[in-house]
Design a protein around this motif. Structure first.
Motif, PDB file in Angstrom:
ATOM      1  N   ASP A  90      -2.292   8.187  10.837  1.00 29.07           N
ATOM      2  CA  ASP A  90      -3.034   7.494   9.790  1.00 29.07           C
ATOM      3  C   ASP A  90      -4.058   6.526  10.389  1.00 29.07           C
ATOM      4  O   ASP A  90      -3.715   5.752  11.295  1.00 29.07           O
ATOM      5  N   ALA A  91      -5.256   6.551   9.862  1.00 29.05           N
ATOM      6  CA  ALA A  91      -6.299   5.573  10.231  1.00 29.05           C
ATOM      7  C   ALA A  91      -6.410   5.379  11.744  1.00 29.05           C
ATOM      8  O   ALA A  91      -6.785   4.298  12.210  1.00 29.05           O
TER       9      ALA A  91
ATOM     10  N   ASP B 222       0.864  -1.190   0.000  1.00 28.71           N
ATOM     11  CA  ASP B 222       0.000   0.000   0.000  1.00 28.71           C
ATOM     12  C   ASP B 222       0.902   1.241   0.000  1.00 28.71           C
ATOM     13  O   ASP B 222       0.664   2.199   0.746  1.00 28.71           O
TER      14      ASP B 222
ATOM     15  N   ARG C 102       1.170  13.008  11.378  1.00 30.51           N
ATOM     16  CA  ARG C 102      -0.195  12.756  10.913  1.00 30.51           C
ATOM     17  C   ARG C 102      -0.502  11.313  11.307  1.00 30.51           C
ATOM     18  O   ARG C 102       0.251  10.396  10.951  1.00 30.51           O
TER      19      ARG C 102
ATOM     20  N   ARG D 193      -1.500  10.457  -7.875  1.00 30.67           N
ATOM     21  CA  ARG D 193      -0.158   9.964  -7.539  1.00 30.67           C
ATOM     22  C   ARG D 193       0.800   9.969  -8.718  1.00 30.67           C
ATOM     23  O   ARG D 193       1.926   9.477  -8.600  1.00 30.67           O
TER      24      ARG D 193
ATOM     25  N   GLU E 183      -6.245  11.469  11.202  1.00 32.65           N
ATOM     26  CA  GLU E 183      -7.125  11.071  10.105  1.00 32.65           C
ATOM     27  C   GLU E 183      -8.343  10.479  10.807  1.00 32.65           C
ATOM     28  O   GLU E 183      -8.349   9.315  11.198  1.00 32.65           O
TER      29      GLU E 183
ATOM     30  N   TYR F  57       2.244   2.577   3.322  1.00 31.70           N
ATOM     31  CA  TYR F  57       1.289   2.568   4.435  1.00 31.70           C
ATOM     32  C   TYR F  57       1.226   1.162   5.039  1.00 31.70           C
ATOM     33  O   TYR F  57       0.276   0.801   5.725  1.00 31.70           O
TER      34      TYR F  57
ATOM     35  N   PHE G 161      -9.220  -3.449   1.804  1.00 32.69           N
ATOM     36  CA  PHE G 161      -8.331  -3.771   0.674  1.00 32.69           C
ATOM     37  C   PHE G 161      -8.221  -5.277   0.462  1.00 32.69           C
ATOM     38  O   PHE G 161      -7.153  -5.790   0.139  1.00 32.69           O
TER      39      PHE G 161
ATOM     40  N   ARG H 186      -7.375   6.881  -6.592  1.00 34.86           N
ATOM     41  CA  ARG H 186      -6.250   7.533  -5.907  1.00 34.86           C
ATOM     42  C   ARG H 186      -5.037   7.700  -6.818  1.00 34.86           C
ATOM     43  O   ARG H 186      -4.251   8.625  -6.646  1.00 34.86           O
TER      44      ARG H 186
ATOM     45  N   HIS I  60      -1.880  -0.344  11.987  1.00 36.24           N
ATOM     46  CA  HIS I  60      -1.436  -1.634  11.458  1.00 36.24           C
ATOM     47  C   HIS I  60       0.021  -1.499  11.042  1.00 36.24           C
ATOM     48  O   HIS I  60       0.535  -0.380  10.916  1.00 36.24           O
TER      49      HIS I  60
ATOM     50  N   GLN J 245      -1.479  -6.066   5.878  1.00 33.95           N
ATOM     51  CA  GLN J 245      -1.472  -4.948   6.845  1.00 33.95           C
ATOM     52  C   GLN J 245      -2.171  -5.381   8.143  1.00 33.95           C
ATOM     53  O   GLN J 245      -3.269  -4.912   8.463  1.00 33.95           O
TER      54      GLN J 245
ATOM     55  N   VAL K 277       1.862   5.486  10.610  1.00 34.79           N
ATOM     56  CA  VAL K 277       0.861   4.455  10.320  1.00 34.79           C
ATOM     57  C   VAL K 277       0.956   3.420  11.432  1.00 34.79           C
ATOM     58  O   VAL K 277       1.816   2.529  11.388  1.00 34.79           O
TER      59      VAL K 277
ATOM     60  N   PHE L 171      -7.388  -3.478   6.801  1.00 33.08           N
ATOM     61  CA  PHE L 171      -6.940  -3.097   5.457  1.00 33.08           C
ATOM     62  C   PHE L 171      -6.498  -4.390   4.753  1.00 33.08           C
ATOM     63  O   PHE L 171      -7.136  -5.422   4.976  1.00 33.08           O
TER      64      PHE L 171
ATOM     65  N   HIS M 281      -3.063  12.149  -1.044  1.00 32.32           N
ATOM     66  CA  HIS M 281      -2.688  10.920  -1.757  1.00 32.32           C
ATOM     67  C   HIS M 281      -3.823   9.905  -1.826  1.00 32.32           C
ATOM     68  O   HIS M 281      -3.700   8.895  -2.508  1.00 32.32           O
ATOM     69  N   ASP M 282      -4.898  10.133  -1.078  1.00 32.24           N
ATOM     70  CA  ASP M 282      -6.041   9.213  -1.127  1.00 32.24           C
ATOM     71  C   ASP M 282      -7.151   9.734  -2.026  1.00 32.24           C
ATOM     72  O   ASP M 282      -8.246   9.168  -2.061  1.00 32.24           O
TER      73      ASP M 282
HETATM   74  C1  GLC Z   1      -4.971   5.859   5.318  1.00 26.45           C
HETATM   75  C2  GLC Z   1      -3.993   6.316   4.269  1.00 26.45           C
HETATM   76  C3  GLC Z   1      -4.164   5.500   3.045  1.00 26.45           C
HETATM   77  C4  GLC Z   1      -3.895   4.070   3.377  1.00 26.45           C
HETATM   78  C5  GLC Z   1      -4.742   3.601   4.543  1.00 26.45           C
HETATM   79  C6  GLC Z   1      -4.186   2.350   5.117  1.00 26.45           C
HETATM   80  O1  GLC Z   1      -6.271   6.094   4.961  1.00 26.45           O
HETATM   81  O2  GLC Z   1      -4.138   7.679   4.044  1.00 26.45           O
HETATM   82  O3  GLC Z   1      -3.321   5.901   2.002  1.00 26.45           O
HETATM   83  O4  GLC Z   1      -4.141   3.261   2.264  1.00 26.45           O
HETATM   84  O5  GLC Z   1      -4.746   4.532   5.606  1.00 26.45           O
HETATM   85  O6  GLC Z   1      -2.982   2.615   5.776  1.00 26.45           O
END
Ligand code: GLC
Length: 593
Positions: free
Chosen positions: A239-240, A99, A237, A458, A293, A102, A182, A454, A142, A207, A139, A203, A367-368
């Motif tokens: 993430d998730a 990912d 930042r 990118r 996030e 991530y 995912f 996305r 996970h 992950q 991140v 995810f 990026h998302d």
């Molecule tokens: C967040 C990130 C994204 C990623 C997901 C899993 O939403 O911004 O890019 O795929 O988390 O880590």
């Protein structure tokens, strides 16, 4: 008697004067923006303009077709020239890139394709020398299935790392169904033979979710965060992050589950205990920037940023950015378009909430997301320029810290791939496989993704009109370069005073010099106008009126109650900006009333 009274008054006056003088010495983290009362709780991260770099796509230095840290180093002066205050770096840690970073396999190391730790240190030093802060993507809901913790955990239930993850022992039967974003099977459990148990992954199966219930895991995370802070980074930042706390009984989804993943899976019972602990252990040591996030409604998101709770200092929300997709279909744009008036109301709701408490962010891309120009503006040659500048005006004049995505400053647009083979993103590939497995309409799916995928956001940065847009010397780049780079590129726009790029630089300076745009009150004007986003920002008796026409036709704003007679243009995207509330296609103007 009289003499004594005068003496006492003089003394009191001196005390007040002294007190006034001492308040100009700000504690760490406070700022010196002119003419802003201290009651506004000034902070540097409220005043910052954030610029996001997706390192994979910014600049390749070694010809392998993948952007890297040395590439970023070679562009430090460019970033500085934008006038931005802080760079958000998408993940640069070791990762097998399922990912694109991530999925982290070593939190204290650099991804091979991106370079080495000494490249990172050099890059950080370069940014610092230019007064640009650096903000890391963390991140930690996970990690990667390649992380040594997970590899050890998978080897035996006796591994000291087994409890770093969430498991369902197979002797209890199959775990209750959980959705995964995912995963081709849309199933969040994966069986592991050596431990005879299933691990949880919200995810991809690569992950695995970290078990935040385990204090040892949390301490590892805090230690790792301190490692980066000790290096001198200025924030994180997260993430998730709203997913990190879970109901560890992992019960079946409730009957009323309607696919609203964010509401059902996020905000577990201990989420905010963990955020407060993280704040005590890591964030409270230094005035850094932290952004969640965050998932869910205002009430949920506010919990992260209510200063009294001592958690994070900013949050971004999804309600506005996810607007206009068909229900129950992943990011499938509604062919009828979106309801602009409702979209404005979403912003009004969140902006009003953050005015009462906490602090928000403003963004139209990252990026998302696809490119903001294609999704919210108009990427046709006729309107590219004006609508890019108009969207930039929106981001820079709203209340909340602006998060601006690399490439938007030159009006990059969606690449709109025709073939699935051109895509790289796990999100798109998963969804494609699911549509295919159900015998769905793949053509319709790919058409929709031309707007929302996305990967559109990118594609490599377009530096100039030479081979591969100056991004790489390699014959193949990890994602194709958008063919429009011949005309849409930094070099061409740098020399043009009226370019999208130079408009961005100008409005960044305006925001930085004008406290109204940062701390001023925000009020929606002509709420029901179907074309124009209009609002006032006001502070200390001064008012700015921002008008943005989101449509390709002329539009008139109802400015009843506002006096435009002496309106002075502060910035506008047309050579002759409108001062009478009648806006040309995609016109944006900020007026001082
Ligand atoms: C967040 C990130 C994204 C990623 C997901 C899993 O939403 O911004 O890019 O795929 O988390 O880590």
């Amino acid at each position: 008697m009289m003499k004594n009274l005068i003496k006492a008054l003089a003394c009191a006056f001196m005390v007040v004067l002294y007190a006034c003088n001492t308040t100009t010495q700000k504690p760490e983290g406070q700022t010196n923006t002119p003419s802003v009362p201290d009651s506004l709780d000034k902070k540097w991260w409220k005043e910052a303009v954030v610029y996001q770099i997706y390192p994979r796509s910014f600049q390749d230095s070694d010809g392998d077709g993948i952007g890297d840290l040395k590439g970023i180093i070679s562009r430090l002066d460019y970033v500085k020239s934008l006038g931005v205050d802080m760079v958000w770096l998408s993940p640069i840690y070791s990762s097998p890139n399922k990912d694109n970073g991530y999925d982290i396999s070593d939190y204290q190391n650099i991804m091979k394709e991106f370079g080495t730790m000494s490249d990172f240190d050099m890059m950080l030093k370069g940014f610092k020398e230019r007064n640009v802060k650096v903000f890391m993507d963390m991140v930690v809901n996970h990690c990667s299935s390649e992380h040594p913790w997970f590899k050890s955990a998978c080897s035996s239930r006796n591994s000291p790392y087994y409890n770093y993850f969430h498991w369902w022992p197979a002797e209890k039967g199959k775990p209750p169904y959980r959705w995964s974003i995912f995963d081709e099977k849309a199933y969040a459990w994966e069986y592991n033979k050596p431990t005879n148990s299933y691990y949880l992954h919200y995810f991809a199966d690569a992950q695995p979710d970290l078990n935040w219930e385990n204090p040892a895991l949390r301490q590892e995370i805090y230690k790792m965060m301190r490692f980066w802070l000790d290096k001198g980074v200025d924030g994180f930042r997260l993430d998730a992050i709203a997913f990190c706390s879970k109901d560890t009984t992992l019960p079946p989804l409730p009957k009323e589950y309607d696919g609203n993943w964010g509401m059902y899976y996020a905000s577990g019972p201990h989420l905010h205990d963990y955020m407060q602990e993280m704040n005590r252990e890591v964030f409270s040591k230094k005035e850094i920037a932290t952004v969640a996030e965050a998932m869910g409604d205002v009430e949920r998101v506010m919990k992260f940023v209510d200063p009294a709770r001592k958690e994070l200092n900013m949050a971004y929300y999804f309600e506005a950015i996810d607007f206009g997709y068909l229900p129950k279909e992943y990011k499938m744009p509604d062919p009828k378009g979106y309801d602009f008036v409702k979209w404005k109301q979403i912003y009004a709701k969140w902006t009003d909430a953050f005015a009462k408490k906490g602090w928000g962010t403003i963004y139209l891309a990252n990026h998302d997301q696809p490119r903001m120009l294609t999704r919210w503006g108009n990427d046709s040659p006729e309107f590219r320029d004006m609508s890019s500048k108009m969207l930039t005006t929106f981001i820079m004049s709203m209340r909340g810290t602006p998060y601006y995505y690399f490439g938007d400053e030159i009006g990059m647009s969606n690449i709109k791939f025709d073939k699935v083979e051109d895509y790289n993103d796990i999100e798109l590939l998963t969804n494609y496989a699911q549509v295919k497995a159900k015998g769905g309409d793949l053509k319709r799916f790919l058409n929709g993704m031309k707007i929302s995928s996305r990967d559109n956001g990118r594609t490599p940065m377009q530096w100039d009109s030479t081979f591969q847009a100056g991004f790489s010397t390699g014959s193949k780049t990890w994602l194709k370069v958008n063919p429009n780079y011949i005309s849409v590129n930094v070099q061409a726009q740098d020399k043009d005073p009226n370019s999208i790029l130079n408009y961005f630089r100008k409005i960044v300076q305006l925001r930085k010099s004008e406290p109204i745009l940062i701390y001023g009150d925000w009020k929606l004007v002509d709420e029901k106008n179907p074309s124009v986003f209009a609002y006032t920002r006001s502070l200390n008796g001064r008012t700015l009126l921002a008008l943005m026409n989101f449509k390709a036709t002329e539009a008139k704003v109802n400015t009843t109650g506002l006096d435009l007679n002496k309106a002075k243009v502060r910035i506008g995207n047309y050579a002759t900006p409108s001062v009478n509330g009648i806006l040309k296609p995609y016109e944006a103007v900020i007026l001082e009333l």
